[in-house]
Design a protein around this motif. Structure first.
Motif, PDB file in Angstrom:
ATOM      1  N   SER A 146      45.888  43.391   8.657  1.00 37.62           N
ATOM      2  CA  SER A 146      45.971  42.712   9.936  1.00 37.62           C
ATOM      3  C   SER A 146      47.520  41.740  10.277  1.00 37.62           C
ATOM      4  O   SER A 146      47.731  42.044  11.484  1.00 37.62           O
ATOM      5  N   ILE A 147      47.931  41.203   9.275  1.00 36.56           N
ATOM      6  CA  ILE A 147      48.627  40.080   9.613  1.00 36.56           C
ATOM      7  C   ILE A 147      50.422  41.272  10.029  1.00 36.56           C
ATOM      8  O   ILE A 147      50.949  40.746  10.486  1.00 36.56           O
ATOM      9  N   TRP A 148      50.678  42.336   8.874  1.00 30.48           N
ATOM     10  CA  TRP A 148      51.541  42.921   9.385  1.00 30.48           C
ATOM     11  C   TRP A 148      51.337  44.005  10.397  1.00 30.48           C
ATOM     12  O   TRP A 148      52.137  43.992  11.698  1.00 30.48           O
ATOM     13  N   ARG A 149      50.515  44.289  11.000  1.00 27.91           N
ATOM     14  CA  ARG A 149      49.772  44.914  12.248  1.00 27.91           C
ATOM     15  C   ARG A 149      50.312  44.059  13.193  1.00 27.91           C
ATOM     16  O   ARG A 149      51.023  44.514  13.868  1.00 27.91           O
ATOM     17  N   GLU A 150      49.651  42.494  13.137  1.00 31.98           N
ATOM     18  CA  GLU A 150      50.339  41.912  14.546  1.00 31.98           C
ATOM     19  C   GLU A 150      51.501  42.085  14.695  1.00 31.98           C
ATOM     20  O   GLU A 150      51.649  41.690  16.007  1.00 31.98           O
ATOM     21  N   ARG A 151      52.243  42.300  13.345  1.00 33.00           N
ATOM     22  CA  ARG A 151      53.985  41.530  13.566  1.00 33.00           C
ATOM     23  C   ARG A 151      54.291  42.687  13.924  1.00 33.00           C
ATOM     24  O   ARG A 151      54.668  42.838  14.944  1.00 33.00           O
ATOM     25  N   ASN A 152      54.000  43.734  13.870  1.00 34.78           N
ATOM     26  CA  ASN A 152      53.909  44.894  14.569  1.00 34.78           C
ATOM     27  C   ASN A 152      53.900  45.224  15.972  1.00 34.78           C
ATOM     28  O   ASN A 152      55.102  45.517  16.789  1.00 34.78           O
ATOM     29  N   PHE A 153      53.015  45.123  16.061  1.00 36.09           N
ATOM     30  CA  PHE A 153      51.918  44.966  17.534  1.00 36.09           C
ATOM     31  C   PHE A 153      53.604  44.133  18.443  1.00 36.09           C
ATOM     32  O   PHE A 153      53.636  44.566  19.919  1.00 36.09           O
ATOM     33  N   ARG A 154      53.176  42.588  18.174  1.00 33.43           N
ATOM     34  CA  ARG A 154      54.524  42.121  18.857  1.00 33.43           C
ATOM     35  C   ARG A 154      56.212  42.690  19.091  1.00 33.43           C
ATOM     36  O   ARG A 154      56.293  42.076  20.219  1.00 33.43           O
ATOM     37  N   ILE A 155      57.095  43.543  17.243  1.00 29.62           N
ATOM     38  CA  ILE A 155      57.875  43.667  17.769  1.00 29.62           C
ATOM     39  C   ILE A 155      57.709  44.589  18.694  1.00 29.62           C
ATOM     40  O   ILE A 155      58.988  45.145  19.666  1.00 29.62           O
ATOM     41  N   PHE A 156      57.044  45.820  18.442  1.00 26.70           N
ATOM     42  CA  PHE A 156      56.954  47.130  18.842  1.00 26.70           C
ATOM     43  C   PHE A 156      56.075  47.241  20.255  1.00 26.70           C
ATOM     44  O   PHE A 156      56.750  47.938  21.292  1.00 26.70           O
ATOM     45  N   LYS A 157      55.649  46.525  20.234  1.00 25.25           N
ATOM     46  CA  LYS A 157      54.231  46.405  21.730  1.00 25.25           C
ATOM     47  C   LYS A 157      54.274  45.340  22.513  1.00 25.25           C
ATOM     48  O   LYS A 157      54.121  45.312  23.773  1.00 25.25           O
ATOM     49  N   GLN A 158      54.902  44.614  22.178  1.00 26.38           N
ATOM     50  CA  GLN A 158      54.822  43.184  23.389  1.00 26.38           C
ATOM     51  C   GLN A 158      53.349  42.132  22.931  1.00 26.38           C
ATOM     52  O   GLN A 158      53.309  42.118  23.872  1.00 26.38           O
ATOM     53  N   LYS A 159      52.834  42.414  22.153  1.00 28.37           N
ATOM     54  CA  LYS A 159      51.250  42.117  21.840  1.00 28.37           C
ATOM     55  C   LYS A 159      50.920  41.288  21.822  1.00 28.37           C
ATOM     56  O   LYS A 159      51.257  41.239  20.198  1.00 28.37           O
ATOM     57  N   ALA A 160      50.803  40.216  21.683  1.00 29.02           N
ATOM     58  CA  ALA A 160      49.601  39.180  20.454  1.00 29.02           C
ATOM     59  C   ALA A 160      48.728  38.522  20.849  1.00 29.02           C
ATOM     60  O   ALA A 160      47.102  37.982  22.209  1.00 29.02           O
ATOM     61  N   ARG A 161      48.277  38.258  19.398  1.00 27.34           N
ATOM     62  CA  ARG A 161      47.185  37.928  19.343  1.00 27.34           C
ATOM     63  C   ARG A 161      46.651  36.608  19.392  1.00 27.34           C
ATOM     64  O   ARG A 161      47.453  36.182  18.276  1.00 27.34           O
ATOM     65  N   SER A 162      45.995  35.365  19.516  1.00 30.55           N
ATOM     66  CA  SER A 162      46.667  33.977  18.577  1.00 30.55           C
ATOM     67  C   SER A 162      45.209  34.157  17.089  1.00 30.55           C
ATOM     68  O   SER A 162      45.169  35.337  16.827  1.00 30.55           O
ATOM     69  N   ALA A 163      45.554  33.186  16.187  1.00 30.83           N
ATOM     70  CA  ALA A 163      45.566  32.866  14.815  1.00 30.83           C
ATOM     71  C   ALA A 163      43.967  33.239  14.475  1.00 30.83           C
ATOM     72  O   ALA A 163      43.050  33.570  14.186  1.00 30.83           O
ATOM     73  N   ASP A 164      43.288  32.864  15.466  1.00 32.36           N
ATOM     74  CA  ASP A 164      41.844  32.531  16.152  1.00 32.36           C
ATOM     75  C   ASP A 164      41.469  33.901  16.128  1.00 32.36           C
ATOM     76  O   ASP A 164      40.153  34.294  15.490  1.00 32.36           O
ATOM     77  N   GLN A 165      42.002  34.974  16.911  1.00 37.12           N
ATOM     78  CA  GLN A 165      40.911  35.874  17.453  1.00 37.12           C
ATOM     79  C   GLN A 165      41.950  37.029  16.619  1.00 37.12           C
ATOM     80  O   GLN A 165      40.344  36.978  16.189  1.00 37.12           O
ATOM     81  N   LEU A 166      42.845  36.645  15.462  1.00 34.06           N
ATOM     82  CA  LEU A 166      42.760  37.635  14.544  1.00 34.06           C
ATOM     83  C   LEU A 166      42.325  37.387  13.464  1.00 34.06           C
ATOM     84  O   LEU A 166      41.486  38.483  12.630  1.00 34.06           O
ATOM     85  N   SER A 167      41.567  36.357  13.389  1.00 35.56           N
ATOM     86  CA  SER A 167      40.668  36.165  11.641  1.00 35.56           C
ATOM     87  C   SER A 167      39.261  36.560  12.186  1.00 35.56           C
ATOM     88  O   SER A 167      38.817  36.946  11.430  1.00 35.56           O
ATOM     89  N   LYS A 168      39.047  36.546  13.275  1.00 29.74           N
ATOM     90  CA  LYS A 168      37.650  36.814  13.828  1.00 29.74           C
ATOM     91  C   LYS A 168      37.374  38.106  13.920  1.00 29.74           C
ATOM     92  O   LYS A 168      36.740  38.982  13.210  1.00 29.74           O
TER      93      LYS A 168
END
Length: 225
Positions: free
Chosen positions: A177-199
């Protein structure tokens, strides 16, 4: 030999086929392809598969983190990303710089420099996510150091109980999930908070347990967390 190894991989990932599902039901109800032992009444083809399994293990060896990464409860895609991560083969920015593909190193999750150990779990963002997951699963010991976590999982979290299996699943799901979040931010400019990712990680584990073939007490345990 190649055909047998291919069958072993399909059995490991529980490939969608009638024969693979029959194998899991007949031979792997409480075990996995890497640890099950042949019995006298097993079929000839199953014994041959296990002989090839033993040859492959003897040739390649079994690393200490094998059970952590390739736990049968884990999602195959999560296991694969973790397998790359544990061997430091993910294309993090520090590795891209060594290949001459980038000039600057900035972690997209915080203000640090990205490498494997930083991204999992020393970065302030990933550390917050992982500590939330460890707290949720009531870990008695907490750490955000990559090497310490790998050693601890490999040496102290090897049991077959539900708690141990879910904690292994939590590790691989969090890394994925962290790797996916990292890629989303780089390639899709989408971001979730740490709280949302943990949920989202919790929801993934909840859904797997509640919809899987687990005992009633295991489902009750995960609901109580």
């Amino acid at each position: 030999m190649a055909t047998m190894l291919r069958l072993m991989w399909h059995i490991h990932v529980n490939k969608e086929s009638l024969w693979i599902k029959w194998i899991h039901n007949a031979y792997l109800r409480n075990d996995d392809i890497w640890h099950v032992q042949a019995k006298n009444w097993d079929s000839w083809i199953w014994k041959k598969i296990l002989k090839v399994r033993d040859k492959a293990v003897n040739f390649c060896g079994v690393v200490p983190w094998h059970r952590t990464i390739w736990e049968t409860t884990n999602f195959p895609s999560h296991s694969f990303i973790c397998w790359l991560a544990i061997q430091d083969r993910l294309l993090t920015i520090d590795r891209l710089i060594k290949r001459g593909l980038m000039n600057t190193n900035n972690c997209c999750l915080c203000t640090g420099s990205e490498n494997r150990n930083h991204l999992f779990f020393e970065c302030c963002y990933s550390r917050e996510v992982w500590l939330k997951i460890m707290g949720w699963l009531r870990f008695k010991w907490q750490s955000c150091n990559w090497n310490q976590l790998v050693i601890w999982y490999s040496e102290r979290l090897k049991g077959d109980g539900f708690n141990q299996r879910i904690k292994r699943m939590a590790l691989t799901t969090t890394i994925y999930s962290i790797w996916r979040e990292r890629n989303f931010r780089i390639f899709k400019q989408k971001a979730r908070s740490a709280d949302q990712l943990s949920k989202d990680i919790k929801l993934c584990i909840y859904s797997f347990v509640l919809n899987g073939s687990f005992k009633a007490e295991d489902r009750e345990l995960i609901i109580s967390l």
